[in-house]
Design an enzyme around this catalytic site. Sequence first.
Site, PDB file in Angstrom:
ATOM      1  N   ARG A   1      -6.208  39.653  47.700  1.00 36.77           N
ATOM      2  CA  ARG A   1      -6.477  40.977  47.155  1.00 36.77           C
ATOM      3  C   ARG A   1      -7.103  41.874  48.221  1.00 36.77           C
ATOM      4  NH1 ARG A   1      -5.961  44.708  43.039  1.00 36.77           N
ATOM      5  NH2 ARG A   1      -7.728  44.902  41.631  1.00 36.77           N
TER       6      ARG A   1
ATOM      7  N   ASN B   1      -1.352  49.062  43.473  1.00 32.94           N
ATOM      8  CA  ASN B   1      -2.092  49.656  42.361  1.00 32.94           C
ATOM      9  C   ASN B   1      -1.233  50.706  41.668  1.00 32.94           C
ATOM     10  OD1 ASN B   1      -4.262  49.786  40.577  1.00 32.94           O
ATOM     11  ND2 ASN B   1      -5.149  51.530  41.639  1.00 32.94           N
TER      12      ASN B   1
ATOM     13  N   SER C   1      -9.542  42.603  38.966  1.00 33.28           N
ATOM     14  CA  SER C   1      -8.111  42.788  38.699  1.00 33.28           C
ATOM     15  C   SER C   1      -7.754  42.225  37.333  1.00 33.28           C
ATOM     16  CB  SER C   1      -7.297  42.067  39.780  1.00 33.28           C
ATOM     17  OG  SER C   1      -5.920  42.051  39.462  1.00 33.28           O
ATOM     18  N   SER C   2      -6.604  42.645  36.824  1.00 29.16           N
ATOM     19  CA  SER C   2      -6.029  42.056  35.617  1.00 29.16           C
ATOM     20  C   SER C   2      -4.814  41.190  35.931  1.00 29.16           C
ATOM     21  CB  SER C   2      -5.608  43.159  34.633  1.00 29.16           C
ATOM     22  OG  SER C   2      -6.726  43.875  34.161  1.00 29.16           O
TER      23      SER C   2
ATOM     24  N   GLU D   1      -6.062  50.850  45.892  1.00 32.52           N
ATOM     25  CA  GLU D   1      -6.728  49.824  45.096  1.00 32.52           C
ATOM     26  C   GLU D   1      -8.194  50.112  44.839  1.00 32.52           C
ATOM     27  OE1 GLU D   1      -5.786  47.447  42.681  1.00 32.52           O
ATOM     28  OE2 GLU D   1      -4.351  47.198  44.304  1.00 32.52           O
TER      29      GLU D   1
ATOM     30  N   THR E   1       0.400  44.025  44.484  1.00 31.26           N
ATOM     31  CA  THR E   1       0.384  45.411  44.035  1.00 31.26           C
ATOM     32  C   THR E   1      -0.069  46.386  45.110  1.00 31.26           C
ATOM     33  OG1 THR E   1      -0.521  46.864  42.300  1.00 31.26           O
ATOM     34  CG2 THR E   1      -2.001  45.214  43.207  1.00 31.26           C
TER      35      THR E   1
ATOM     36  N   THR F   1       2.573  47.430  39.704  1.00 33.66           N
ATOM     37  CA  THR F   1       2.377  46.134  40.333  1.00 33.66           C
ATOM     38  C   THR F   1       3.728  45.448  40.204  1.00 33.66           C
ATOM     39  OG1 THR F   1       0.059  46.164  39.690  1.00 33.66           O
ATOM     40  CG2 THR F   1       1.020  43.993  40.048  1.00 33.66           C
TER      41      THR F   1
ATOM     42  N   ASP G   1      -9.602  50.511  41.337  1.00 30.39           N
ATOM     43  CA  ASP G   1      -9.880  49.400  40.432  1.00 30.39           C
ATOM     44  C   ASP G   1     -11.365  49.047  40.378  1.00 30.39           C
ATOM     45  OD1 ASP G   1      -7.436  49.009  39.336  1.00 30.39           O
ATOM     46  OD2 ASP G   1      -7.034  47.073  40.259  1.00 30.39           O
TER      47      ASP G   1
END
Length: 581
Positions: free
Chosen positions: A103, A398, A449-450, A417, A396, A378, A420
């Site tokens: 990430r 984002n 993150s999800s 990003e 991703t 994403t 987020d």
Amino acid sequence: MSYSRFRFVALISAVALAVQPADLVLAASPAPVTGENGMVVTAQHLATDVGVSVLKSGGNAVDAAVAVGYALAVVYPTAGNIGGGGFMTIRLKDGKTAFLDFRERAPQAATKTMYLDDKGNIVPRASLDGYLAVGVPGSVAGFELAREKYGSKPREELMAPAITFARDGFTLSQGDASILNEDHERLAKDAPTAAIFTKQDGKPFATGDKLVQPDLAKALSSISEQGKDAFYKGAIADAIVKASQDKHGILAKQDFENYKVRELDPIQCNYRGYQVISSPPPSSGGVIICEILNVLEGYPLSYLGSGSAETVHLMVEAMRYAYVDRNAALGDPDFVKNPVSKLIDKGYAAEIRAKIDPYRAGVSADLKPHDFGESHETTHYSIIDKDGNAVAVTYTLNGSFGAGVVAPGTGILLNNEMDDFTSKPGVANLYGLVQGEANAIAPGKTPLSSMSPTIVAKDGKPFMVIGSPGGSRIITITLQSILNVVDFGMDISDAVNAPRIHHQWQPDRVYMEPHALSPDTLKLLAGMGYKVGVDKSWPIWGQAAGILVGGASLEDIGKGGGARYNGAIDSRAVSGMAEGY
């Protein structure tokens, strides 16, 4: 050796999709794609071809995942990337599991209040557009670690298809063209970006046009020859840092040189005898999926039925309780203590069930965060090889096309990003998430993150590979795909194509895709106190990519006569493809 493939080609343009989204949701799902030796499911057909070619040439699932990741950076620029980051969940044929966190990270110059004005208010779109929104990319480092530790093929071989697509160009399908045209105005604002992703005559892209990216080809070639140092220590990093400094960003060379991938233990839980393996913090995905599944395990969902008012009520309440935990308690494990063991404990799920009124909707305002002591642009892909090695990858930029900027000479789209993070506690981000201090901005920190790349096993063998894009709805999309197979008996294609519902604590509203629920169900839910409706700004969500092992559905698996691998790409993915061999 059997071979089959399926290619979904959008029958309607992006404009028609926006005007009449229900048609896509209500369309009959295509039959799952079958294969005996391997399966690759991605959001872009050329990338799927690349993955299958790697498997056919003797590569394993991780090799294919790396090749697909680089290919998507070229042929799926809205979300495919080397200028962003993501997660990879791995389950090897011997049952061993791994999780790679590549990430994005906050630059060292980042501050908690960097997106606030002098009055403490959020500056509109400061965390979304331009270089100030960019986190330090992780994809190249992630792919390299995956290849070195779990792959079997040389980097040059795995990157060759992506370099060819960038250097020689690729022909746009209708879906490819519509994706590029959707963000035309935004992409045109940055000159290096516009030079690549808009037509110089000002006309929209059309089916049959060719997209050529020579600067990206050079960048990929240097990575192929020199490895990750070409990106993090060489000319690529220098170009990105210079552009950031020239355009009011805060990226520094040291941010790139210090970047490291984290290898973490995946989140694991058991649901009705199935082992769920998913993403740990800094993703909330695996924790919250397991928390919701633990709550729902106490109810007879298969008896209540898919889409019934009772089932929707229970799903929404489980989501409500889980998302208040997500938004308040979880964050980068290097910065905050995540109460993972509590959140995925079966006893905690029983406590939540005891609080759910069987006849009335809960009230989010009554749920306060506990003190325990992402774009929807994403993309996700699922892969399994002949030996049963399974890989789920979600990565991703984002937002769509990230921050909308390309550093001159690199051809690399950069992420946004930083949105987020919690720019200001209590204020919603791009996806409407209201988050707390655990996800506040800090130098070197990873935003929550999800993303939920997930592998499900049964009796010690791979059963399902699943995941999706969808911002904060990634969790519930992935969750519902699992429920659709395990509880509602759908085949893998129906499972990823079925219309969806979503609740995330705040706002206190049940979102649904068009025609996801019947009028009778909606009436019953309204009587229970729910506010249910379609999000007009985002009526259709996600692009799930799924693989089921042993049959197209539980019924097929039970009969013992199904194909070994059964894949499906969500029909919402206008350029996607599942392919087996």
